[in-house]
Design an enzyme around this catalytic site. Structure first.
Site, PDB file in Angstrom:
ATOM      1  N   LYS A   1      47.255  47.053  37.648  1.00 49.73           N
ATOM      2  CA  LYS A   1      47.083  48.126  38.637  1.00 49.73           C
ATOM      3  C   LYS A   1      48.194  47.964  39.666  1.00 49.73           C
ATOM      4  O   LYS A   1      48.521  46.833  40.068  1.00 49.73           O
ATOM      5  CB  LYS A   1      45.706  47.989  39.297  1.00 49.73           C
ATOM      6  CG  LYS A   1      45.379  49.084  40.290  1.00 49.73           C
ATOM      7  CD  LYS A   1      43.963  48.925  40.850  1.00 49.73           C
ATOM      8  CE  LYS A   1      43.566  50.063  41.773  1.00 49.73           C
ATOM      9  NZ  LYS A   1      42.175  49.940  42.281  1.00 49.73           N
TER      10      LYS A   1
ATOM     11  N   SER B   1      39.213  54.119  41.802  1.00 46.21           N
ATOM     12  CA  SER B   1      40.634  54.276  42.006  1.00 46.21           C
ATOM     13  C   SER B   1      41.512  53.651  40.915  1.00 46.21           C
ATOM     14  O   SER B   1      42.701  53.956  40.847  1.00 46.21           O
ATOM     15  CB  SER B   1      41.007  53.648  43.350  1.00 46.21           C
ATOM     16  OG  SER B   1      40.828  52.254  43.310  1.00 46.21           O
TER      17      SER B   1
ATOM     18  N   SER C   1      35.580  50.891  41.959  1.00 44.74           N
ATOM     19  CA  SER C   1      36.835  51.319  41.325  1.00 44.74           C
ATOM     20  C   SER C   1      37.202  50.673  39.999  1.00 44.74           C
ATOM     21  O   SER C   1      38.194  51.052  39.383  1.00 44.74           O
ATOM     22  CB  SER C   1      37.995  51.107  42.281  1.00 44.74           C
ATOM     23  OG  SER C   1      38.029  52.163  43.192  1.00 44.74           O
TER      24      SER C   1
END
Ligand code: GLN
Length: 487
Positions: free
Chosen positions: A76, A151, A175
Site C-alpha cells: 500500500k 482505503s 480499511s
C-alpha cells in the site's frame, strides 16, 4: 500460475519449475495488461522488482531460501519505501521519495519478496471506497463500475485480479477488512501493536495497524508472520512472541464457541449479506463449532466515537505537511501565511480537509472535554463490551460491511452514508482487537466477506478458523471472470 498458493509458488521455485525472475515478470506483465482497467497501482517498480528477484534466485540456488523468498508482493502506498515514490494517495506527497524503509518493508525485503509496486489508496487512508485518491478511483475487478472498498482498495483489487499474489494494507477503521469483503479476498488486521507502524504514514496513530491481503487465510498467515514483531522504533509495538501462524492451520474446531453479536444483525444489514453470513455459520456448525448469541451493547457508539478520535489524531499528524519541510508547496506565495494556507489548501483533498477541520474543532479549548474526552470514555466502554464477550466465547463472527460494493459515485456526496459502511469494523480498532474478512459467498453477484474477530493476539486462532472454512468451501478460489485468463 494465478491460482497457485504461496506454498505452491515456493514449491515451484524450489523445484526449478520457474525462477523468481520469471514469476516476477509474469505478474509485471499482468499489471501492464490490467492496471489501466483497475487503477490499482500508483507506481510499478519493475527494475527494482527484477533486481530483487535475481537476488532471490541466487539465494534459492545457494539453498538459503526462506518461506517467501522469490515470491512477489505489493505495498500500500503509505509504507515508506527507500528511494521509491510514497504518495499516500495525496497531491501533498505526489513527488515524495521516501528516504528510508518502513519496518514492514524492511522485513519483507529481508524475506526476499520482490516488490512489484505501490498500490492506490484513499488519500491518507481516509475513506471506504478508494474514490478519495488524488490518483483517481480504483475499480472493483468483479464489476468495473463499482468501488473495491477502501482505503486499501488498490491492494484488495490487485490481489482479487491476481496482479500480485499478496499485498500489504493498513486498517484504521476497517480499511483492510472492508475492501477484502468488497473485492472477494482474504484480509487480516492484526492486534494493535503486532505490526510496527514505523514508516507507515500516520493517519490516526492509536488506531492504525498494518496487515495482510491474500487469496487465502494460509497466504495471509505466511505474509503476516513475516511482517509482525516487536520494533523498538515504534513505541506502541508490543513485545510478544510471534507464533508461526502458518504452522497452526490444522487445529480442529470441535467445541469452539463462536459469538454472534445481535447488534450486527439489526436494521441496516442487507438481507443478501445476512443470508451469506447465515450459511457460513451453518458451515462452522458442521465443522464442530458452537454458536452463542451475545451482545455488544455500545456498538451504535463506535462510529460517532471514531469520528472524533480519528480526525483529532489526524489533525495533529497532518500538521507536519506545511509546505516547508517536505511535500507540496504552492507557487509564488505572497508571505508565510499565504504559503501555509495555499500549500495545505491545494495539497489536500476535500475529505482530508473535512477530517482536519473536525479534528481541530474537537481538540480546541472548551470542546476537548465535551468531545475528545467523551469519545475516549466511549472507547473504553466499547473495549469493555468485547472483554465481557470474550468471557463467554472464543471468537466473534458477523458481517464485515452492511452491503456489497456500491457503484462509483453513489455515495461520494454523502460522507455520512460512507462512514456507515464501517459500522461493523470500527469498534475493533477502538478496542485494538484483531479482525479478518473471509470470502463467504455473493449477493447481487458481488463478493461478501465474513468477519472473524479474535481476542488480543489470537491471530493464529482466527487464521486457523478461516483456513478450516476454506478447506471446506471454495469461495476464496473464485476469481473475477475478466481477470482469470492465463497467458
Ligand atoms: N473508512 C474509515 C475512514 O475513512 C476507515 C479508514 C481506514 O481504516 N483507514 O476513516
Amino acid at each position: 500460475m494465478i491460482n497457485k498458493s504461496l506454498k505452491e509458488l515456493k514449491e515451484g521455485l524450489a523445484s526449478g519449475e520457474f525462477s523468481s525472475v520469471e514469476l516476477t515478470r509474469f505478474f509485471l506483465e499482468r499489471i501492464k495488461q490490467f492496471n489501466d482497467d483497475l487503477n490499482a497501482f500508483i507506481s510499478v517498480t519493475e527494475e527494482q522488482a527484477l533486481a530483487m528477484a535475481k537476488a532471490a534466485d541466487q539465494q534459492i540456488a545457494a539453498g538459503n531460501a526462506g518461506k517467501l523468498t522469490g515470491i512477489p508482493m505489493a505495498h500500500k502506498d503509505l509504507f515508506c519505501t527507500d528511494g521509491v515514490l510514497t504518495t499516500c494517495g495525496s497531491r501533498m506527497l505526489e513527488n515524495f521519495i521516501a528516504p528510508y524503509d518502513a519496518t514492514v518493508v524492511e522485513k519483507l525485503n529481508a524475506a526476499g519478496m520482490p516488490m512489484l509496486g505501490k498500490t492506490n489508496m484513499d488519500e491518507f487512508a481516509m475513506g471506504s471506497s478508494n474514490e478519495n485518491s488524488y490518483f483517481g478511483a480504483v475499480k472493483n475487478p468483479w464489476d468495473l463500475e463499482r468501488v473495491p472498498g477502501g482505503s486499501s482498495g488498490g491492494s484488495a483489487a490487485a490481489v482479487a485480479a491476481r496482479l500480485t499474489p499478496v499485498a500489504t494494507g493498513t486498517d484504521t477503521g476497517g480499511s483492510i477488512r472492508q475492501p477484502a469483503s468488497f473485492s472477494g479476498v482474504t484480509g487480516i488486521k492484526p492486534t494493535y501493536g503486532r505490526v510496527s507502524r514505523y514508516g507507515m504514514v500516520a493517519y490516526a496513530s492509536s488506531l492504525d495497524q498494518g496487515g495482510a491481503f491474500g487469496a487465502s487465510a494460509e497466504d495471509c498467515a505466511l505474509l503476516l508472520e513475516a511482517m509482525s514483531g516487536f520494533d523498538e522504533r515504534d513505541s506502541t509495538s508490543v513485545d510478544v512472541a510471534v507464533p508461526d501462524f502458518s504452522a497452526h492451520l490444522n487445529e480442529p474446531l470441535q467445541g469452539l464457541r463462536i459469538g454472534l453479536p445481535k447488534e450486527y444483525f439489526e436494521e441496516g444489514l442487507d438481507s443478501g449479506v445476512a443470508a451469506v453470513i447465515e450459511t457460513a455459520l451453518q458451515q462452522y456448525k458442521k465443522l464442530g463449532a458452537e454458536i452463542i448469541d451475545i451482545s455488544l451493547p455500545n456498538t451504535h457508539l463506535a462510529i460517532p466515537a471514531y469520528y472524533v478520535v480519528a480526525p483529532a489524531e489526524a489533525s495533529s499528524n497532518l500538521s507536519r505537511f506545511d509546505g516547508v519541510r517536505y511535500g507540496y508547496r504552492c507557487e509564488d506565495p505572497k508571505d508565510l501565511t499565504d504559503m501555509y494556507m495555499r500549500s495545505r489548501g491545494e495539497g489536500f483533498g476535500a475529505e482530508v480537509k473535512r477530517r482536519i477541520m473536525t479534528g481541530t474543532y474537537a481538540l480546541s479549548a472548551g470542546y476537548y472535554d465535551a468531545y475528545y474526552l467523551k469519545a475516549q470514555k466511549i472507547r473504553r466502554l466499547i473495549s469493555d463490551d468485547f472483554k465481557q464477550a470474550f468471557k463467554q466465547v472464543d471468537v466473534i463472527m458477523g458481517p464485515v460491511a452492511p452491503e456489497t460494493a456500491f457503484k462509483i459515485g453513489e455515495k461520494s456526496d454523502d460522507p455520512i452514508s460512507m462512514y456507515l459502511s464501517d459500522i461493523y469494523t470500527i469498534a475493533l480498532n477502538l478496542a485494538g482487537l484483531p479482525g479478518m474478512s473471509v470470502p463467504a459467498g455473493t449477493s447481487n453477484n458481488m463478493p461478501v466477506g465474513l468477519q472473524i474477530i479474535g481476542n488480543y493476539f489470537e491471530e493464529a486462532k482466527m487464521l486457523n478458523l478461516a483456513h478450516q472454512y476454506q478447506q471446506a468451501t471454495d469461495w476464496h478460489r473464485q476469481t473475477p471472470a475478466s481477470f482469470s485468463g492465463e497467458q
